[in-house]
Motif scaffolding. Structure first.
Motif, PDB file in Angstrom:
ATOM      1  N   THR A   5      11.922  -2.300 -58.473  1.00 56.71           N
ATOM      2  CA  THR A   5      10.821  -1.339 -58.416  1.00 56.71           C
ATOM      3  C   THR A   5       9.609  -2.172 -58.017  1.00 56.71           C
ATOM      4  O   THR A   5       9.015  -2.852 -58.854  1.00 56.71           O
ATOM      5  CB  THR A   5      10.594  -0.685 -59.791  1.00 56.71           C
ATOM      6  N   LEU A   6       9.283  -2.143 -56.736  1.00 55.58           N
ATOM      7  CA  LEU A   6       8.233  -3.014 -56.216  1.00 55.58           C
ATOM      8  C   LEU A   6       6.886  -2.711 -56.871  1.00 55.58           C
ATOM      9  O   LEU A   6       6.524  -1.546 -57.055  1.00 55.58           O
ATOM     10  CB  LEU A   6       8.128  -2.841 -54.698  1.00 55.58           C
ATOM     11  N   ASN A   7       6.174  -3.764 -57.235  1.00 52.35           N
ATOM     12  CA  ASN A   7       4.863  -3.608 -57.861  1.00 52.35           C
ATOM     13  C   ASN A   7       3.925  -2.870 -56.904  1.00 52.35           C
ATOM     14  O   ASN A   7       3.917  -3.135 -55.696  1.00 52.35           O
ATOM     15  CB  ASN A   7       4.292  -4.992 -58.196  1.00 52.35           C
ATOM     16  N   GLU A   8       3.147  -1.957 -57.468  1.00 50.75           N
ATOM     17  CA  GLU A   8       2.238  -1.157 -56.621  1.00 50.75           C
ATOM     18  C   GLU A   8       1.193  -2.015 -55.926  1.00 50.75           C
ATOM     19  O   GLU A   8       0.603  -1.599 -54.920  1.00 50.75           O
ATOM     20  CB  GLU A   8       1.561  -0.071 -57.450  1.00 50.75           C
ATOM     21  N   ASN A   9       0.946  -3.226 -56.405  1.00 54.12           N
ATOM     22  CA  ASN A   9      -0.020  -4.119 -55.766  1.00 54.12           C
ATOM     23  C   ASN A   9       0.617  -5.101 -54.788  1.00 54.12           C
ATOM     24  O   ASN A   9      -0.053  -5.991 -54.281  1.00 54.12           O
ATOM     25  CB  ASN A   9      -0.810  -4.897 -56.829  1.00 54.12           C
ATOM     26  N   ALA A  10       1.904  -4.943 -54.520  1.00 55.27           N
ATOM     27  CA  ALA A  10       2.598  -5.872 -53.616  1.00 55.27           C
ATOM     28  C   ALA A  10       1.947  -5.909 -52.229  1.00 55.27           C
ATOM     29  O   ALA A  10       1.921  -6.966 -51.596  1.00 55.27           O
ATOM     30  CB  ALA A  10       4.072  -5.504 -53.495  1.00 55.27           C
ATOM     31  N   GLN A  11       1.409  -4.783 -51.788  1.00 55.52           N
ATOM     32  CA  GLN A  11       0.795  -4.767 -50.450  1.00 55.52           C
ATOM     33  C   GLN A  11      -0.460  -5.633 -50.387  1.00 55.52           C
ATOM     34  O   GLN A  11      -0.976  -5.901 -49.305  1.00 55.52           O
ATOM     35  CB  GLN A  11       0.507  -3.324 -49.982  1.00 55.52           C
ATOM     36  N   LEU A  12      -0.940  -6.108 -51.530  1.00 56.43           N
ATOM     37  CA  LEU A  12      -2.088  -7.021 -51.547  1.00 56.43           C
ATOM     38  C   LEU A  12      -1.673  -8.449 -51.185  1.00 56.43           C
ATOM     39  O   LEU A  12      -2.519  -9.315 -50.991  1.00 56.43           O
ATOM     40  CB  LEU A  12      -2.757  -7.027 -52.931  1.00 56.43           C
ATOM     41  N   ILE A  13      -0.365  -8.687 -51.111  1.00 57.94           N
ATOM     42  CA  ILE A  13       0.144 -10.015 -50.738  1.00 57.94           C
ATOM     43  C   ILE A  13       0.041 -10.116 -49.219  1.00 57.94           C
ATOM     44  O   ILE A  13       0.693  -9.376 -48.496  1.00 57.94           O
ATOM     45  CB  ILE A  13       1.601 -10.206 -51.203  1.00 57.94           C
ATOM     46  N   LYS A  14      -0.806 -11.027 -48.765  1.00 56.54           N
ATOM     47  CA  LYS A  14      -1.048 -11.169 -47.330  1.00 56.54           C
ATOM     48  C   LYS A  14      -0.967 -12.640 -46.951  1.00 56.54           C
ATOM     49  O   LYS A  14      -0.930 -13.504 -47.805  1.00 56.54           O
ATOM     50  CB  LYS A  14      -2.421 -10.610 -46.974  1.00 56.54           C
ATOM     51  N   GLY A  15      -0.933 -12.888 -45.671  1.00 54.21           N
ATOM     52  CA  GLY A  15      -0.918 -14.261 -45.193  1.00 54.21           C
ATOM     53  C   GLY A  15       0.306 -14.540 -44.345  1.00 54.21           C
ATOM     54  O   GLY A  15       1.079 -13.643 -44.035  1.00 54.21           O
ATOM     55  N   VAL A  16       0.450 -15.802 -43.980  1.00 53.39           N
ATOM     56  CA  VAL A  16       1.548 -16.204 -43.102  1.00 53.39           C
ATOM     57  C   VAL A  16       2.575 -16.974 -43.917  1.00 53.39           C
ATOM     58  O   VAL A  16       2.221 -17.853 -44.696  1.00 53.39           O
ATOM     59  CB  VAL A  16       1.018 -17.075 -41.936  1.00 53.39           C
ATOM     60  N   ILE A  17       3.829 -16.616 -43.741  1.00 48.25           N
ATOM     61  CA  ILE A  17       4.928 -17.332 -44.386  1.00 48.25           C
ATOM     62  C   ILE A  17       6.064 -17.437 -43.374  1.00 48.25           C
ATOM     63  O   ILE A  17       6.372 -16.460 -42.687  1.00 48.25           O
ATOM     64  CB  ILE A  17       5.363 -16.651 -45.710  1.00 48.25           C
ATOM     65  N   CYS A  18       6.626 -18.610 -43.239  1.00 44.95           N
ATOM     66  CA  CYS A  18       7.723 -18.847 -42.280  1.00 44.95           C
ATOM     67  C   CYS A  18       7.345 -18.399 -40.862  1.00 44.95           C
ATOM     68  O   CYS A  18       8.181 -17.902 -40.114  1.00 44.95           O
ATOM     69  CB  CYS A  18       9.005 -18.144 -42.730  1.00 44.95           C
TER      70      CYS A  18
END
Length: 126
Positions: free
Chosen positions: A71-84
């Motif tokens: 159940t994805l956290n409702e604030n997950a879309q706040l995770i930003k940036g470059v990875i891989c």
């Protein structure tokens, strides 16, 4: 836009969570963080308990199954940036984006970021 390819998305979906998890532990412990902190980050993102995480490891589930059960956290879309090499907010495949959310959180933990910042302020009360 740095979106992923179908091949990349398929490869990510088929990865076994249990095969990646030890690398997460090594990465964070090398930087002085703990497995408990890693699990706290995973719990925040997925809603899983530590026991559920262990069960999923034992079951050797793929990332596809792992995130289907989350159940994805409702604030997950706040995770930003470059990875891989991919900008997380530009990834159009939901599963690949969710896996990259997790990668980014593990990265932030390993870089010594404060837990309140990693958890986007909402779950630091634990």
């Amino acid at each position: 836009m740095s979106t992923t390819t179908l091949e990349h998305d398929t490869r990510v979906a088929k990865l076994i969570f249990a095969s990646v998890y030890p690398h997460y532990i090594t990465k964070v412990e090398k930087k002085g963080r703990t497995k408990a902190e890693l699990n706290q980050v995973i719990e925040w993102l997925t809603g899983f308990s530590s026991e559920k995480i262990e069960n999923l490891i034992q079951e050797k589930v793929t990332f596809k199954t792992f995130f289907e059960q989350a159940t994805l956290n409702e604030n997950a879309q706040l995770i930003k940036g470059v990875i891989c090499g991919y900008r997380i907010e530009d990834i159009t495949t939901p599963l690949t984006q969710q896996v990259r959310y997790l990668d980014k959180l593990v990265d932030e933990l390993a870089k010594g970021r404060k837990m309140e910042k990693i958890l986007r302020d909402s779950a630091a009360k634990k």
